[in-house]
Design a protein around this motif. Structure first.
Motif, PDB file in Angstrom:
ATOM      1  N   ILE A  81       1.000  -1.082   0.087  1.00 54.89           N
ATOM      2  CA  ILE A  81       0.071  -0.053  -0.375  1.00 54.89           C
ATOM      3  C   ILE A  81       0.625   0.774  -0.354  1.00 54.89           C
ATOM      4  N   ALA A  85      -0.910   6.617   0.587  1.00 50.17           N
ATOM      5  CA  ALA A  85      -2.250   6.326  -0.176  1.00 50.17           C
ATOM      6  C   ALA A  85      -3.419   7.289   1.640  1.00 50.17           C
ATOM      7  N   ASP A 146     -14.053   9.332  -1.157  1.00 46.91           N
ATOM      8  CA  ASP A 146     -12.228   9.353  -2.226  1.00 46.91           C
ATOM      9  C   ASP A 146     -10.904   8.812  -0.927  1.00 46.91           C
ATOM     10  N   ASP A 148      -8.770   5.484  -0.064  1.00 44.23           N
ATOM     11  CA  ASP A 148      -8.478   4.876  -0.714  1.00 44.23           C
ATOM     12  C   ASP A 148      -8.517   3.568   0.346  1.00 44.23           C
ATOM     13  N   LYS A 182     -13.030   5.475  -2.450  1.00 43.60           N
ATOM     14  CA  LYS A 182     -13.117   5.531  -3.893  1.00 43.60           C
ATOM     15  C   LYS A 182     -13.329   4.232  -4.245  1.00 43.60           C
ATOM     16  N   GLY A 185     -12.432   0.911  -3.664  1.00 40.83           N
ATOM     17  CA  GLY A 185     -11.043   1.385  -2.354  1.00 40.83           C
ATOM     18  C   GLY A 185     -10.951   0.255  -1.473  1.00 40.83           C
ATOM     19  N   LYS A 234     -13.509  -4.986  -1.036  1.00 42.03           N
ATOM     20  CA  LYS A 234     -13.198  -3.818  -1.785  1.00 42.03           C
ATOM     21  C   LYS A 234     -14.539  -3.377  -2.204  1.00 42.03           C
TER      22      LYS A 234
END
Length: 237
Positions: A81, A85, A146, A148, A182, A185, A234
């Motif tokens: 990651i 992020a 937004d 991550d 996101k 994300g 996810k």
């Protein structure tokens, strides 16, 4: 930035402690409501911890133990990651996990909690570590988006215990989570009340299961189970 996410309180439930142990067993079934799901309980809890921190510098309990933080950090390292992020710590509590993220090089961090005492405590903890430049502290007003990665260690558990609008609260949590992440994300959740199967069901709309992180297991009556469940999801497009 500010947030529309409501009912984001850290929770001890039956697994909170300040050691590395995660061996206490929680119910695999749905459960009743409790004062542990109320804002008032957590406001009082974090006010006491804030007073203690100001007096003696003790940050308070690390819910689920230090291993719960290390587990997520190992996953983030393995998945490479990026340190840039955008990460949201849902129900930041005393901010200790934000401290660990910052020490590991992550610089775009946001902590959120509906307890004013929690937010002040977290600010104090990171200030003591000279890490306040990396973190944006929020209460629950306005809008966030937004991210991550969103991380939850016990907050969904607490929402599930709220005596008022329990069903609606769980649905609102899932929707708010979709709103702040996101597309594609990632969401890391640690729970001591919900099983893997229950979490898969509750986050089935709008999320794809990615993996289960290893947690301590126990044997009882010839059956094997886990005292803590840690899953990665996810956000679906």
């Amino acid at each position: 930035r500010t947030s529309s996410m409501e009912a984001t309180a850290k929770t001890t439930l039956c697994c909170g402690n300040n050691s590395d142990s995660e061996t206490e067993k929680c119910s695999d079934n749905d459960f009743g409501t409790s004062k542990l799901g109320t804002k008032e309980y957590w406001e009082d809890t974090y006010q006491r911890e804030l007073d203690t921190f100001k007096d003696v510098g003790d940050v308070g309990e690390i819910w689920f133990g230090e291993e719960s933080m290390s587990r997520v950090l190992r996953w983030m390292d393995k998945e490479k990651i990026p340190h840039s992020a955008a990460i949201l710590d849902i129900g930041t509590g005393n901010g200790v996990f934000l401290t660990e993220l910052a020490k590991h090089g992550y610089s775009n961090l946001t902590g959120i909690d509906y307890s004013l005492s929690s937010v002040e405590l977290a600010r104090n903890v990171l200030q003591a570590e000279n890490l306040t430049d990396e973190v944006d502290f929020l209460n629950c007003h306005g809008e966030l988006k937004d991210f991550d990665i969103c991380i939850d260690k016990g907050t969904f558990d607490a929402i599930s215990l709220n005596p008022e609008n329990t069903k609606e609260g769980k649905l609102q949590y899932v929707q708010a989570l979709k709103d702040v992440l996101k597309d594609k994300g990632l969401f890391a959740i640690t729970s001591c009340n919900w099983t893997k199967e229950q979490l898969l069901d509750r986050f089935s709309e709008g999320f794809e299961f990615v993996q289960e992180l290893p947690t301590p297991s126990f044997h009882f009556g010839g059956k094997k189970g886990n005292s803590v469940t840690a899953l990665i999801f996810k956000r679906a497009q």
